[in-house]
Scaffold this motif. Structure first.
Motif: not given
Ligand code: TLP
Length: 347
Positions: A84, A107, A138, A141
């Motif tokens: 992030s 992620n 987010e 992303h």
């Protein structure tokens, strides 16, 4: 334009219409809450994102930090993606200034966090542990290819957060890119989150500014935090005026950037030595890999293109991100592709 800059959509200059709106903006002292243009932008953004209130903040970084400091106390924990922006690129502000402990989970390639990973990261009530307070997502992303995160997934994370009495914050720096790509409203994407930060200074072309949105009580508390961070601005309507133009006129056209990003990817894919990371770039970012057989590295290509007036940035020796925005037209795409072809010729 006599420059081509694909390093980021943060490089976008304000449009002529923005400059006009800035020159004519009605102003007051925003720390007294008296700048009518700032008040208008905050209200418009909150309404557009389906939240009760908004707060104009100088940058996305300060917007996320203000949100985190408002949600969390010292020693509290935030669960967020290891890729992030808040974890990687915000100078550790949450820890440095807020004593907030980040718990990173991996992620997935589509930018999401596995619900099981989030759930396992939530702490039991035990004096050995920090207190889990917040989850952050987010959208789009950035590091995962500019991928949009769906409303369904965000809802699942929101449900999980509520089940454990945690809050959900959305780094929606590029939430309008996500909304356009998914063909849903930004409010729908933001609905499961308690708070959202959105940037006006990226693909929407405003020179400065982000807006943090949430409920009235949260925004009132966030206003004090923004002041603590030195982000209380005075006649900020000068810049908020550009933000209003960004919100009103620059959102729908993001589809053009996405289309050009797909065109750029398609043409770059034909150049030997390069691989494009996504089958189709989902929004305005194209991530490239330089294969082992590539005659030059990413930083070498950056140098060669700079000589041709094209600004690029490499991520390490074999990766590159190209970001398409308002100031990149079809002609610019063509110029960039030709520069790549010439620079990557192996003879
Ligand atoms: N991202 C910038 C760089 O910092 C990497 C870029 O060029 O993409 N959230 C997300 C998802 C962002 O991508 C950014 C900026 C921010 C927050 C921070 O915004 P600013 O730059 O206004 O502090």
């Amino acid at each position: 334009m006599d420059w081509i800059d694909l390093r980021s959509d943060t490089v976008t200059l304000p449009t002529p219409e923005m400059r006009k709106a800035m020159a004519n903006a009605e102003l007051g002292d925003d720390v007294f809450g008296e700048d009518p243009t700032v008040n208008r932008l905050e209200a418009q953004m909150a309404e557009r994102l389906g939240k009760m209130a908004g707060l104009f903040i100088p940058s996305g970084t300060m917007g996320n930090l203000t949100a985190l400091l408002t949600h969390c106390g010292r020693g509290d924990e935030v669960i967020l993606g290891a890729l992030s922006h808040s974890f990687l690129y915000e100078a550790g502000g949450m820890a440095a200034l807020g004593g907030i402990h980040p718990f990173t989970v991996p992620n997935q390639s589509d930018g999401t966090l596995l619900l099981d990973d989030i759930e396992s990261a939530i702490r039991a009530d035990n004096p050995h542990y920090p207190i889990s307070r917040l989850i952050c997502l987010e959208n789009t992303h950035n590091r995962c290819g500019g991928v949009p995160i769906t409303a369904e997934y965000t809802r699942e994370v929101g449900d999980l957060a509520r089940q454990y009495s945690l809050k959900l914050h959305l780094d929606g720096a590029r939430i309008f890119n996500a909304a356009i790509a998914l063909d849903v409203s930004a409010a729908e994407l933001a609905a499961p989150a308690d708070t959202i930060m959105v940037c006006l200074s990226k693909a929407l072309c405003a020179p400065v500014g982000s807006v943090l949105c949430g409920d009235e009580d949260f925004i009132q508390r966030a206003r004090r935090v923004r002041k603590q961070l030195g982000g209380g601005m005075r006649q900020a309507g000068v810049i908020a005026a550009a933000g209003i133009v960004a919100l009103e006129n620059m959102v729908d056209r993001l589809a053009e950037d996405h289309k050009r990003a797909r065109l750029l990817a398609k043409r770059l894919r034909e150049i030997p030595g390069l691989s494009v990371e996504w089958e189709e770039p989902p929004t305005n970012m194209v991530y490239l890999q330089f294969n082992q057989d590539s005659p030059i590295s990413a930083p070498e290509l950056v140098k060669k293109c700079a000589e041709k007036g094209i600004k690029l940035s490499a991520i390490g020796s074999r990766r590159m991100r190209l970001v398409v925005h308002y100031w990149i037209d079809d002609q610019a795409i063509d110029t960039v592709v030709k520069a790549f072809e010439q620079s990557l010729k192996s003879d």
